[in-house]
Write a protein that holds these residues in place. Structure first.
Motif, mmCIF file in Angstrom:
data_model
loop_
_atom_site.group_PDB
_atom_site.id
_atom_site.type_symbol
_atom_site.label_atom_id
_atom_site.label_comp_id
_atom_site.label_asym_id
_atom_site.label_seq_id
_atom_site.Cartn_x
_atom_site.Cartn_y
_atom_site.Cartn_z
ATOM 1 N N SER A 80 5.777 15.563 -5.884
ATOM 2 C CA SER A 80 6.105 16.691 -6.759
ATOM 3 C C SER A 80 6.421 16.157 -8.148
ATOM 4 O O SER A 80 7.360 15.389 -8.331
ATOM 5 N N VAL A 81 5.605 16.577 -9.106
ATOM 6 C CA VAL A 81 5.626 15.974 -10.439
ATOM 7 C C VAL A 81 6.017 17.046 -11.452
ATOM 8 O O VAL A 81 5.209 17.498 -12.268
ATOM 9 N N TYR A 82 7.280 17.474 -11.385
ATOM 10 C CA TYR A 82 7.742 18.543 -12.259
ATOM 11 C C TYR A 82 8.003 18.014 -13.679
ATOM 12 O O TYR A 82 7.833 16.825 -13.965
ATOM 13 N N ASN A 83 8.429 18.921 -14.545
ATOM 14 C CA ASN A 83 8.604 18.582 -15.964
ATOM 15 C C ASN A 83 9.410 17.303 -16.191
ATOM 16 O O ASN A 83 9.087 16.496 -17.058
ATOM 17 N N ALA A 84 10.471 17.122 -15.424
ATOM 18 C CA ALA A 84 11.398 16.026 -15.694
ATOM 19 C C ALA A 84 10.985 14.703 -15.063
ATOM 20 O O ALA A 84 11.624 13.679 -15.313
ATOM 21 N N VAL A 85 9.929 14.701 -14.243
ATOM 22 C CA VAL A 85 9.456 13.445 -13.655
ATOM 23 C C VAL A 85 8.765 12.639 -14.755
ATOM 24 O O VAL A 85 7.785 13.093 -15.333
ATOM 25 N N PRO A 86 9.253 11.450 -15.077
ATOM 26 C CA PRO A 86 8.683 10.696 -16.200
ATOM 27 C C PRO A 86 7.316 10.098 -15.876
ATOM 28 O O PRO A 86 6.980 9.856 -14.716
ATOM 29 N N MET A 87 6.546 9.868 -16.919
ATOM 30 C CA MET A 87 5.242 9.231 -16.767
ATOM 31 C C MET A 87 5.359 7.899 -16.046
ATOM 32 O O MET A 87 4.501 7.542 -15.224
ATOM 33 N N ALA A 88 6.429 7.162 -16.326
ATOM 34 C CA ALA A 88 6.602 5.844 -15.702
ATOM 35 C C ALA A 88 6.660 5.942 -14.186
ATOM 36 O O ALA A 88 6.171 5.048 -13.482
ATOM 37 N N SER A 89 7.252 7.006 -13.659
ATOM 38 C CA SER A 89 7.314 7.184 -12.212
ATOM 39 C C SER A 89 5.924 7.403 -11.632
ATOM 40 O O SER A 89 5.592 6.884 -10.553
ATOM 41 N N CYS A 90 5.096 8.163 -12.337
ATOM 42 C CA CYS A 90 3.731 8.414 -11.867
ATOM 43 C C CYS A 90 2.879 7.152 -11.962
ATOM 44 O O CYS A 90 2.052 6.888 -11.079
ATOM 45 N N GLN A 91 3.079 6.375 -13.003
ATOM 46 C CA GLN A 91 2.368 5.107 -13.119
ATOM 47 C C GLN A 91 2.756 4.168 -11.987
ATOM 48 O O GLN A 91 1.897 3.497 -11.389
ATOM 49 N N ALA A 92 4.048 4.135 -11.668
ATOM 50 C CA ALA A 92 4.514 3.277 -10.578
ATOM 51 C C ALA A 92 3.943 3.736 -9.242
ATOM 52 O O ALA A 92 3.557 2.910 -8.401
ATOM 53 N N LEU A 93 3.871 5.057 -9.024
ATOM 54 C CA LEU A 93 3.326 5.570 -7.772
ATOM 55 C C LEU A 93 1.843 5.236 -7.649
ATOM 56 O O LEU A 93 1.381 4.803 -6.583
ATOM 57 N N ALA A 94 1.086 5.446 -8.720
ATOM 58 C CA ALA A 94 -0.341 5.129 -8.683
ATOM 59 C C ALA A 94 -0.557 3.659 -8.352
ATOM 60 O O ALA A 94 -1.428 3.307 -7.548
ATOM 61 N N GLN A 95 0.249 2.781 -8.947
ATOM 62 C CA GLN A 95 0.112 1.353 -8.683
ATOM 63 C C GLN A 95 0.490 1.029 -7.239
ATOM 64 O O GLN A 95 -0.166 0.208 -6.585
ATOM 65 N N PHE A 96 1.538 1.681 -6.721
ATOM 66 C CA PHE A 96 1.923 1.467 -5.319
ATOM 67 C C PHE A 96 0.800 1.905 -4.391
ATOM 68 O O PHE A 96 0.495 1.218 -3.393
ATOM 69 N N MET A 97 0.174 3.051 -4.681
ATOM 70 C CA MET A 97 -0.909 3.552 -3.845
ATOM 71 C C MET A 97 -2.088 2.575 -3.830
ATOM 72 O O MET A 97 -2.692 2.321 -2.773
ATOM 73 N N ILE A 98 -2.425 2.043 -4.980
ATOM 74 C CA ILE A 98 -3.523 1.073 -5.067
ATOM 75 C C ILE A 98 -3.193 -0.179 -4.269
ATOM 76 O O ILE A 98 -4.025 -0.698 -3.509
ATOM 77 N N ASP A 99 -1.968 -0.640 -4.405
ATOM 78 C CA ASP A 99 -1.548 -1.840 -3.683
ATOM 79 C C ASP A 99 -1.495 -1.590 -2.181
ATOM 80 O O ASP A 99 -1.909 -2.440 -1.371
ATOM 81 N N PHE A 100 -1.012 -0.405 -1.770
ATOM 82 C CA PHE A 100 -0.941 -0.075 -0.355
ATOM 83 C C PHE A 100 -2.346 -0.056 0.252
ATOM 84 O O PHE A 100 -2.567 -0.553 1.369
ATOM 85 N N GLN A 101 -3.293 0.517 -0.460
ATOM 86 C CA GLN A 101 -4.676 0.538 0.035
ATOM 87 C C GLN A 101 -5.243 -0.870 0.143
ATOM 88 O O GLN A 101 -5.928 -1.209 1.112
ATOM 89 N N ARG A 102 -4.962 -1.708 -0.834
ATOM 90 C CA ARG A 102 -5.476 -3.089 -0.820
ATOM 91 C C ARG A 102 -4.975 -3.831 0.422
ATOM 92 O O ARG A 102 -5.726 -4.595 1.037
ATOM 93 N N ARG A 103 -3.729 -3.572 0.801
ATOM 94 C CA ARG A 103 -3.147 -4.276 1.925
ATOM 95 C C ARG A 103 -3.498 -3.656 3.281
ATOM 96 O O ARG A 103 -3.399 -4.310 4.317
ATOM 97 N N ASN A 104 -3.900 -2.373 3.276
ATOM 98 C CA ASN A 104 -4.108 -1.669 4.551
ATOM 99 C C ASN A 104 -5.486 -1.033 4.694
ATOM 100 O O ASN A 104 -5.769 -0.399 5.717
ATOM 101 N N GLY A 105 -6.332 -1.199 3.679
ATOM 102 C CA GLY A 105 -7.638 -0.563 3.724
ATOM 103 C C GLY A 105 -8.628 -1.278 4.645
ATOM 104 O O GLY A 105 -8.396 -2.391 5.090
#
Length: 362
Positions: free
Chosen positions: A337-362
């Motif tokens: 949930s990416v409401y108004n107050a969720v900072p861009m940095a949090s979304c960048q961190a999530l995207a990077q975590f998702m990429i890393d999770f796929q690399r390790r488990n894909g």
């Protein structure tokens, strides 16, 4: 603060750190009053200034015309599911509901207890992976109102445009995307929203209602359930959730200082694009739940190819400070949930975590 979580909770949700810090500074003593705003009378000049200023800021930021009232009520959107038909649904007419998911179904369920309802359109046949097409919404000429749920938090779908309902009032539950993008308020008869996603903490509900509709509240209703009662008393008929309204005031000032609703809409689109792009570029490791044309800019819902990997994703994400990524129990999967107050940095961190999770488990 280095220990702040990556907060993707669906609601109550993230608030800007600077808003929380300002509230912290004023928590014990508000503006030299010798007491907290939680301790003072809602009839005091100090509180009424905060109350009225919040209404004025909402008018400014959301472009609310002069022929609309701004109300601060209680009970959340769930109260409005019943209060709306109580006030607008005459015995000889029917209310038309567009069914887009879990929250729209809850709204029509309550309305059926009050009077006659019809389903104007539904996306149930597509598993609520999209919003009903605007062209599919059928409106009887004598409908009391048409109701839409602008954003479905559980399924992660959002109306990209709203129907033109002509002389029939359009009512909208905007609890999860209020003030996240510009909206032509004049197209609506009533807009309501719980504050706890984009406007502040839980406890206060915003209602924006056209003057003529508020004035038509049936006199047979209990006073607290009539919109007219709250209009005549400036939302001060009973003790309001004063601290929550104070926090809404601070949140609105934060929105204004960050360029207003139009600028927030651009940022919100960029934030969710990071996550959607990660999903779409994963080669099928991640799959989005909502169809692309109905994707929400507030709630990104997605799955991984099996539930064991989803459980591992939740476990590892929580270990790295990500909160609220487990999907709703009715749908499962994952949700950010990416409401108004969720900072861009949090979304960048999530995207990077998702990429890393796929690399390790894909």
């Amino acid at each position: 603060m280095s220990n702040r979580a990556y907060n993707f909770n669906a609601g109550p949700a993230a608030l800007p750190l600077e808003v929380l810090q300002q509230a912290q500074e004023q928590f014990v003593e508000f503006n030299g009053a010798g007491m907290s705003i939680m301790e003072m009378s809602h009839r005091s000049a100090a509180y009424e200034q905060v109350h009225n200023e919040a209404q004025s800021l909402l008018r400014e930021l959301f472009g609310i015309p002069d022929n609309y009232h701004v109300l601060f009520l209680q009970g959340g959107a769930s109260m409005q599911f019943a209060m709306l038909p109580m006030n607008l649904l005459a015995p000889s007419r029917a209310a038309a509901y567009a069914i887009s998911g879990n929250w729209a179904n809850k709204a029509v369920k309550e309305a059926r207890l009050i009077g006659e309802t019809i389903v104007a359109a539904s996306s149930e046949g597509d598993g609520y992976r999209r919003t009903p097409a605007i062209t599919d919404i059928v409106i009887p000429d004598d409908a009391a109102y048409v109701h839409v749920t602008s954003n479905e938090t559980i399924e992660g779908t959002q109306y990209q445009a709203f129907p033109d309902t002509g002389n029939v009032p359009l009512a909208a539950d905007m609890s999860s995307d209020i003030l996240s993008r510009p909206v032509d308020v004049s197209k609506f008869g009533v807009i309501y929203a719980g504050a706890q996603k984009n406007l502040g903490p839980s406890g206060v509900t915003l209602v924006v209602i056209r003057n003529d509709l508020a004035a038509a509240s049936p006199k047979s209703l209990p006073s607290m359930l009539r919109y007219e009662t709250h209009v005549k008393n400036n939302s001060l008929y009973n003790t309001p959730p004063s601290f929550a309204i104070y926090m809404v005031n601070l949140m609105l000032k934060w929105i204004r200082s960050n360029g207003g609703v139009g600028e927030l809409a651009k940022v919100n689109q960029a934030k969710t694009a990071l996550i959607y792009d990660t999903i779409d570029n994963s080669g099928g490791f991640y799959t989005g739940f909502a169809l692309p044309e109905s994707r929400s800019r507030m709630n990104v819902t997605f799955r991984i190819r099996n539930e064991e990997l989803e459980k591992l994703f939740i476990k590892e994400s929580e270990q790295q400070g990500f909160i609220g990524l487990k999907g709703h129990r009715d749908v499962g999967g994952l949700r950010a949930s990416v409401y108004n107050a969720v900072p861009m940095a949090s979304c960048q961190a999530l995207a990077q975590f998702m990429i890393d999770f796929q690399r390790r488990n894909g």
